[in-house]
Design an enzyme around this catalytic site. Structure first.
Site, mmCIF file in Angstrom:
data_model
loop_
_atom_site.group_PDB
_atom_site.id
_atom_site.type_symbol
_atom_site.label_atom_id
_atom_site.label_comp_id
_atom_site.label_asym_id
_atom_site.label_seq_id
_atom_site.Cartn_x
_atom_site.Cartn_y
_atom_site.Cartn_z
ATOM 1 N N ASP A 6 0.867 -1.159 0.000
ATOM 2 C CA ASP A 6 0.000 0.000 0.000
ATOM 3 C C ASP A 6 0.917 1.226 0.000
ATOM 4 O OD1 ASP A 6 0.932 0.303 2.616
ATOM 5 O OD2 ASP A 6 -1.018 -0.032 3.557
ATOM 6 N N CYS A 52 2.731 -3.303 4.224
ATOM 7 C CA CYS A 52 1.836 -2.227 4.644
ATOM 8 C C CYS A 52 2.460 -1.596 5.885
ATOM 9 C CB CYS A 52 0.418 -2.733 4.893
ATOM 10 S SG CYS A 52 0.213 -3.894 6.261
ATOM 11 N N THR A 94 2.125 -2.205 9.110
ATOM 12 C CA THR A 94 2.588 -3.190 10.097
ATOM 13 C C THR A 94 2.824 -4.572 9.511
ATOM 14 O OG1 THR A 94 0.340 -3.857 10.658
ATOM 15 C CG2 THR A 94 1.310 -2.041 11.947
ATOM 16 N N HIS A 100 8.881 -24.797 9.024
ATOM 17 C CA HIS A 100 7.769 -25.495 9.671
ATOM 18 C C HIS A 100 6.425 -25.278 8.999
ATOM 19 C CE1 HIS A 100 10.037 -25.734 13.787
ATOM 20 N NE2 HIS A 100 10.772 -26.146 12.759
ATOM 21 N N HIS A 109 5.436 -31.714 10.160
ATOM 22 C CA HIS A 109 5.088 -30.500 9.422
ATOM 23 C C HIS A 109 4.020 -30.801 8.369
ATOM 24 C CE1 HIS A 109 8.352 -28.750 11.580
ATOM 25 N NE2 HIS A 109 9.275 -29.445 10.925
#
Length: 157
Positions: A8, A66, A68, A99, A135
């Site tokens: 963004d 973005c 965060t 993982h 996994h």
């Protein structure tokens, strides 16, 4: 690998820098996102096409930026087969690849330095998924949850 990088307005400079880095490392880059930081862009408008391309296997992986990284990851995880997470350090990104086979990396354009981002992205690109039984079992459970939710939603229609 073919990698789509989207942002963004918070991540324009980061996106452009990562595009150059990822290309230098020998990968094909598809750039998605705005060119102007003065016009706000809603992160779902960028995250959805990147996550859809990963989900449909049109690309190998995606990187989303973005403020965060959290908003982008929320949107990306709505798509089947996408495993997205906001990551802030090399240790977390290596574990998420080994993982969880993390295929969409979400980054903060506001909280991480360019050096931190470059280190995380390089570690994400070089770390392989560990195909161990535990996994695989866990990823299969996630895929089953996705299928069950899709079936429930289709039954409601």
């Amino acid at each position: 690998m073919k990698i789509m990088i989207g942002s963004d307005h918070h991540g324009i400079d980061t996106r452009l820098n990562l595009g150059r880095l990822v290309t230098t490392l020998g990968h094909e880059v598809i750039d998605v996102g705005p060119t102007s930081a003065t016009e706000p862009v809603d992160y779902p408008d960028v995250a959805a096409p990147v996550a859809q391309a990963v989900s449909e296997k049109q690309i190998d992986r995606g990187i989303l930026i973005c403020g965060t990284g959290i908003g982008m990851s929320i949107v990306a995880n709505k798509f089947p087969g996408v495993r997205a997470a906001p990551v802030v350090d090399v240790f977390s990104v290596e574990l998420s690849r080994r993982h969880n086979d993390l295929n969409v990396l979400c980054l903060s354009g506001d909280m991480l330095t360019e050096t931190m981002i470059n280190d995380v992205v390089q570690a994400w690109l070089k770390t392989e998924y560990s195909h161990g039984a535990r996994h695989e079992r866990r990823l299969n459970k996630i895929a089953q949850i996705e299928r069950d939710q899709i079936s429930k939603n289709q039954a409601k229609l």
